[in-house]
Motif scaffolding. Structure first.
Motif, PDB file in Angstrom:
ATOM      1  N   GLY A 163       0.894  -0.639   0.021  1.00 10.17           N
ATOM      2  CA  GLY A 163      -0.099  -0.266  -0.316  1.00 10.17           C
ATOM      3  C   GLY A 163       1.317   1.570  -0.039  1.00 10.17           C
ATOM      4  N   ARG A 164       0.304   2.709   0.242  1.00 13.29           N
ATOM      5  CA  ARG A 164       1.427   3.812  -0.226  1.00 13.29           C
ATOM      6  C   ARG A 164       1.278   4.033   0.972  1.00 13.29           C
ATOM      7  NH1 ARG A 164      -2.403   2.750  -4.309  1.00 13.29           N
ATOM      8  NH2 ARG A 164      -1.802   3.170  -6.695  1.00 13.29           N
ATOM      9  N   ASN A 165       2.378   4.997   1.082  1.00  8.58           N
ATOM     10  CA  ASN A 165       2.499   5.865   2.581  1.00  8.58           C
ATOM     11  C   ASN A 165       1.145   6.288   3.129  1.00  8.58           C
ATOM     12  OD1 ASN A 165       5.126   5.173   2.413  1.00  8.58           O
ATOM     13  ND2 ASN A 165       6.032   6.968   1.405  1.00  8.58           N
ATOM     14  N   ASP A 202      -5.588   0.058   1.461  1.00  8.66           N
ATOM     15  CA  ASP A 202      -5.613   1.067   0.485  1.00  8.66           C
ATOM     16  C   ASP A 202      -6.274   2.338   1.688  1.00  8.66           C
ATOM     17  OD1 ASP A 202      -6.064   3.558  -1.244  1.00  8.66           O
ATOM     18  OD2 ASP A 202      -7.891   2.896  -2.428  1.00  8.66           O
ATOM     19  N   THR A 208      -0.802   3.608   4.876  1.00 10.31           N
ATOM     20  CA  THR A 208      -1.791   3.539   4.920  1.00 10.31           C
ATOM     21  C   THR A 208      -2.425   2.445   5.923  1.00 10.31           C
ATOM     22  OG1 THR A 208      -1.071   2.001   3.090  1.00 10.31           O
ATOM     23  CG2 THR A 208      -2.612   3.292   1.552  1.00 10.31           C
ATOM     24  N   TYR A 260      -2.646  -2.208  -6.439  1.00 10.01           N
ATOM     25  CA  TYR A 260      -1.274  -1.311  -6.071  1.00 10.01           C
ATOM     26  C   TYR A 260      -1.899  -0.230  -7.304  1.00 10.01           C
ATOM     27  CZ  TYR A 260       1.980   1.872  -4.530  1.00 10.01           C
ATOM     28  OH  TYR A 260       3.487   1.959  -4.024  1.00 10.01           O
ATOM     29  N   HIS A 261      -1.170  -1.048  -8.069  1.00 14.04           N
ATOM     30  CA  HIS A 261      -1.246   0.301 -10.102  1.00 14.04           C
ATOM     31  C   HIS A 261      -1.895   0.289  -9.810  1.00 14.04           C
ATOM     32  CE1 HIS A 261       3.411  -0.601  -9.244  1.00 14.04           C
ATOM     33  NE2 HIS A 261       3.424  -2.257  -9.122  1.00 14.04           N
ATOM     34  N   HIS A 299       7.910  -1.004  -0.220  1.00 12.47           N
ATOM     35  CA  HIS A 299       7.724  -0.894  -0.917  1.00 12.47           C
ATOM     36  C   HIS A 299       8.281  -2.015  -2.519  1.00 12.47           C
ATOM     37  CE1 HIS A 299       6.303   2.526   1.205  1.00 12.47           C
ATOM     38  NE2 HIS A 299       5.143   2.070   0.731  1.00 12.47           N
ATOM     39  N   TYR A 358      -3.283  -6.178   0.016  1.00 11.01           N
ATOM     40  CA  TYR A 358      -3.309  -4.273  -0.140  1.00 11.01           C
ATOM     41  C   TYR A 358      -4.283  -3.643   0.428  1.00 11.01           C
ATOM     42  CZ  TYR A 358      -3.871  -0.577  -3.006  1.00 11.01           C
ATOM     43  OH  TYR A 358      -4.759   1.014  -3.790  1.00 11.01           O
TER      44      TYR A 358
END
Length: 252
Positions: free
Chosen positions: A58-60, A221, A62, A238-239, A205, A219
């Motif tokens: 996941g992104r930073n 979000d 999350t 994620y992408h 990451h 994953y």
């Protein structure tokens, strides 16, 4: 080995509100922080079986690292529960527990003891641990760690924690530190531990690390578990790659 049921944790964010001119005269410019709550993770449910290798993706911001700390018992959930059956080797903040006033030698024994390693074991493994940490650490092993670089502290911390016999490995971007030689030793150590049947939960990451070590991916979000499937399915989510009809959803 790990069971999360409707897991959630709430943090408090402080915000300074802007004063009107009249309030500046009344309160003398003293600002009281306005508190607001937010949930980095909420309604998270999944299970991890013995021998599973799971990547947290996941992104930073999350909640990935927060999840590892909940599993490790460093944080206590505000909702739901997380149960861990087996001891945990936390490869998280690898320099945590070090005392800057103690030498590397003394910290090695301190951190190892905090994680349940006996004095005879640490004495027997001392040379091996220090050699693994690298030449810089070897030369400075009797120097207070306040003089160590952050990389030296991390290398020594990894060298100690990697000795733990615990069946569950929690890792948070551990392989992002150190030079190429040290990373290669980390990879070899992790592969050896997994070959012994350890259970791995990895936050990273680095797609190469995730696909190298993990078969399954979760994953996240905005603090919500969106995909619980193969590591490829989680990475595709994620992408932003559209899911196929066979893709798995969150585990309940």
């Amino acid at each position: 080995m790990i069971e999360a049921r409707d897991l959630g944790i709430q943090f408090t964010r402080h915000r300074l509100r802007h004063f009107k001119l009249r309030e500046l005269f009344i309160h003398g410019g003293r600002r009281e922080p306005k508190r607001t709550g937010f949930w980095p993770l909420r309604h998270v449910s999944f299970t991890v079986s013995a021998g599973d290798t799971v990547g947290i993706i996941g992104r930073n911001g999350t909640g990935k690292s927060t999840l590892l700390r909940l599993i490790a018992g460093v944080l206590i959930p505000d909702e739901g529960s997380v149960h861990v059956r087996g001891a945990v080797a936390p490869l998280l903040e690898l320099s945590a527990g070090f005392s800057n006033d103690l030498t590397g030698r003394e910290n090695l024994h301190l951190v190892g003891s905090l994680h349940g390693l006996s004095r005879p074991f640490l004495r027997a493994k001392f040379d091996e641990i220090v050699e693994f940490a690298g030449e810089q650490v070897q030369k400075a092993i009797d120097t207070p760690v306040r003089h160590y670089s952050s990389g030296m502290k991390v290398r020594l911390g990894f060298s100690v924690i990697a000795q733990l016999p615990h069946p569950i490995l929690l890792m948070d971007e551990v392989m992002a530190v150190g030079d190429a030689e040290f990373r290669a030793k980390c990879y070899a150590t992790i592969e050896r531990l997994l070959a012994e049947g350890r259970t791995l939960v990895l936050v990273s990451h680095n797609e190469g690390d995730l696909t190298r070590f993990c078969l399954r991916g979760l994953y996240f979000d905005a603090g919500v578990l969106r995909v619980d499937g193969t590591v490829r399915e989680a990475l595709d989510a994620y992408h932003g790659v559209p899911a196929t009809s066979g893709s798995a959803g969150p585990s309940n």
